[in-house]
Write an enzyme that holds these catalytic residues in place. Structure first.
Site, mmCIF file in Angstrom:
data_model
loop_
_atom_site.group_PDB
_atom_site.id
_atom_site.type_symbol
_atom_site.label_atom_id
_atom_site.label_comp_id
_atom_site.label_asym_id
_atom_site.label_seq_id
_atom_site.Cartn_x
_atom_site.Cartn_y
_atom_site.Cartn_z
ATOM 1 N N ASP A 1 0.861 -1.302 -0.034
ATOM 2 C CA ASP A 1 0.087 0.051 -0.091
ATOM 3 C C ASP A 1 0.865 1.317 0.018
ATOM 4 O O ASP A 1 0.313 2.265 -0.063
ATOM 5 C CB ASP A 1 -1.142 -0.008 1.042
ATOM 6 C CG ASP A 1 -0.273 -0.037 2.233
ATOM 7 O OD1 ASP A 1 0.736 -0.178 2.536
ATOM 8 O OD2 ASP A 1 -1.126 0.144 3.634
ATOM 9 N N SER A 2 2.209 1.134 -0.078
ATOM 10 C CA SER A 2 3.100 2.110 -0.343
ATOM 11 C C SER A 2 2.883 2.756 -1.511
ATOM 12 O O SER A 2 3.330 3.814 -2.114
ATOM 13 C CB SER A 2 4.644 1.549 -0.400
ATOM 14 O OG SER A 2 4.664 0.504 -1.081
ATOM 15 N N ASP B 1 -1.022 -6.060 -0.241
ATOM 16 C CA ASP B 1 -1.462 -5.460 1.129
ATOM 17 C C ASP B 1 -2.813 -5.409 1.032
ATOM 18 O O ASP B 1 -3.421 -4.786 0.344
ATOM 19 C CB ASP B 1 -0.635 -3.998 1.374
ATOM 20 C CG ASP B 1 0.692 -4.079 2.114
ATOM 21 O OD1 ASP B 1 0.642 -5.042 2.789
ATOM 22 O OD2 ASP B 1 1.199 -3.075 1.904
ATOM 23 N N LYS C 1 -1.217 -9.468 2.914
ATOM 24 C CA LYS C 1 -0.541 -8.958 4.109
ATOM 25 C C LYS C 1 -1.567 -7.929 4.830
ATOM 26 O O LYS C 1 -1.984 -6.986 4.158
ATOM 27 C CB LYS C 1 1.007 -8.290 3.558
ATOM 28 C CG LYS C 1 1.528 -7.737 4.866
ATOM 29 C CD LYS C 1 3.029 -7.407 4.387
ATOM 30 C CE LYS C 1 3.401 -6.020 3.810
ATOM 31 N NZ LYS C 1 2.810 -4.918 4.354
ATOM 32 N N GLU D 1 -1.250 -5.287 8.512
ATOM 33 C CA GLU D 1 -0.295 -4.857 9.582
ATOM 34 C C GLU D 1 -0.915 -4.973 11.011
ATOM 35 O O GLU D 1 -2.246 -4.865 11.190
ATOM 36 C CB GLU D 1 -0.356 -3.113 9.300
ATOM 37 C CG GLU D 1 0.421 -2.964 7.956
ATOM 38 C CD GLU D 1 0.528 -1.372 7.803
ATOM 39 O OE1 GLU D 1 0.294 -0.629 8.807
ATOM 40 O OE2 GLU D 1 1.158 -0.988 6.674
ATOM 41 N N GLU E 1 9.163 -4.227 10.093
ATOM 42 C CA GLU E 1 9.676 -2.903 9.602
ATOM 43 C C GLU E 1 10.399 -2.026 10.667
ATOM 44 O O GLU E 1 9.582 -1.950 11.735
ATOM 45 C CB GLU E 1 8.512 -2.190 8.990
ATOM 46 C CG GLU E 1 8.754 -1.001 8.410
ATOM 47 C CD GLU E 1 7.756 -0.433 7.299
ATOM 48 O OE1 GLU E 1 6.871 -1.081 7.134
ATOM 49 O OE2 GLU E 1 8.033 0.753 6.883
HETATM 50 O O1 KIV Z 1 3.620 -1.114 1.595
HETATM 51 C C1 KIV Z 1 4.762 -1.562 1.559
HETATM 52 O O2 KIV Z 1 5.392 -1.234 0.864
HETATM 53 C C2 KIV Z 1 5.220 -2.300 2.830
HETATM 54 C C3 KIV Z 1 6.628 -2.583 2.670
HETATM 55 C C4 KIV Z 1 7.397 -1.488 3.129
HETATM 56 C C5 KIV Z 1 7.095 -3.899 3.715
HETATM 57 O O3 KIV Z 1 4.449 -2.522 3.605
#
Ligand code: KIV
Length: 274
Positions: free
Chosen positions: A44-45, A83, A113, A115, A182
Site C-alpha cells: 500500500d506504499s 497489502d 499482508k 499490519e 519494519e
Molecule cells: O507497503 C509496503 O511497501 C510495505 C513494505 C514497506 C513492507 O508494506
C-alpha cells in the site's frame, strides 16, 4: 518454478535468504520476476510512490485490486503478496475475509499482508482457514502513523520489544506464513526470527531476518527518499531525468523524430493524392 508458501517454509528450514520487492505495475513486475525475486509485494506504499499521497491511509481496496491484477499478470514465478489497505480488515473478521477474498479473486494475489499483531489474530486465522495465505507486518506499521506519532523506529523499550515478540508469536500461531518486520533494532529482529518458525522479512530490521524487502523506487533512486536502511542499487531517477531532458531538447530542436523513427509510403501513392 512458482514460489509458494512452501518455498518460504523451506527457506526458513534451510537458512536460505528470501527476497521480496514491491511493484505496482506489469512492466516492473515482469523485470523483477525475470530477475528471480522470490516474492513481489503490491504494497500500500503505492499510496506514496504511485499516487502521491502523504501516507497510506487513503489507499482503497479498489486501488489494491487494480495494481495487484497488473502485477499478477507479470509474475510467472514470484509469489504475489497484496497489502490489505487501511480499514479493510480492522472492523470485523467478516469484512476482512470479504476484502482478502477480493484481493485473491479479482487481484489474483497469491497471499495478502496486513499490519498489526495479536489484535488481528482472529482475522488471520479466518483467512487461513478460508484458503488465503497471510503475511503479518509488525514494527513500524505505516497505517498506524497517527497512533505512533510519526514513522519512527519501533521496539526500543523493554515493553515494546516484549510486545513485538508476543505479536510475532500470535501471528505465527494464527497461521501467518511469514512476518514483515519494519524499522526495528537489528538485535530484536534477530531474536524474533529465532523465536518463530515462520520466516521474517525485514525492512530496516537488519541482516538477522530470514529475508529482505525494499520499496523499488527507494532502491533505484527514483523516489527521492533515502532512508538509512535502504541501499540504492542504481540511480535510475537521474537516468530517467536525463532521458526526459534529451527527448525535450531533441524534439524542440527537430532532431527527433529522425528518418529512422518515421514511416514512409510509396512515392506513387503520394503522387496520386493530387
Ligand atoms: O507497503 C509496503 O511497501 C510495505 C513494505 C514497506 C513492507 O508494506
Amino acid at each position: 518454478m512458482k514460489n509458494t508458501v512452501l518455498t518460504f517454509k523451506k527457506a526458513k528450514e534451510e537458512g536460505t535468504k528470501l527476497t521480496m520487492l514491491t511493484a505496482y505495475d506489469y512492466s516492473t513486475a515482469r523485470l523483477m520476476d525475470e530477475a528471480g525475486v522470490n516474492s513481489i509485494l503490491v504494497g500500500d506504499s503505492l499510496g506514496n510512490v504511485i499516487l502521491g499521497y502523504e501516507d497510506t491511509l487513503s489507499v482503497t481496496i479498489e486501488d489494491m485490486i487494480h495494481h495487484c491484477a497488473a502485477v499478477s499478470r507479470a509474475a510467472k514465478n514470484a509469489l504475489v503478496v497484496c497489502d490489505m489497505p487501511f480499514m479493510s480488515y480492522e472492523v470485523s473478521v467478516e469484512e476482512a475475509l470479504k476484502n482478502a477474498g477480493r484481493l485473491m479473486k479479482e487481484g489474483r494475489a497469491n497471499a495478502v499482508k496486513l499490519e498489526g499483531g495479536e489484535e488481528y489474530a482472529p482475522q488471520v486465522r479466518a483467512m487461513v482457514n478460508a484458503g488465503i495465505p497471510v503475511v503479518g507486518h509488525l514494527g513500524l506499521t505505516p497505517q498506524a502513523v497517527n497512533v505512533l506519532g510519526g514513522n519512527r523506529i519501533q521496539g526500543k523499550s523493554v515493553e515494546a520489544a516484549r510486545k513485538l515478540i508476543k505479536d510475532a508469536k500470535a501471528l505465527e500461531e494464527a497461521g501467518a506464513f511469514a512476518i514483515v518486520l519494519e524499522c526495528i533494532p537489528g538485535e530484536l529482529a534477530s531474536i524474533i526470527t529465532k523465536e518463530v518458525s515462520v520466516p521474517t522479512i525485514g525492512i530496516g530490521a537488519g541482516a538477522g531476518c530470514d529475508g529482505q524487502v525494499l520499496v523499488y523506487q527507494d532502491m533505484l533512486g527514483i523516489s527521492g527518499f533515502k532512508p538509512k536502511f535502504c541501499k540504492q542499487y542504481a540511480q535510475i531517477g537521474e537516468i530517467m531525468k536525463e532521458a526526459f531532458a534529451s527527448y525535450i531538447r531533441e524534439t524542440q530542436e527537430g532532431v527527433f523524430p529522425s528518418e529512422e523513427n518515421t514511416f514512409t509510403v510509396d512515392a506513387e501513392v503520394l503522387e496520386k493524392l493530387y
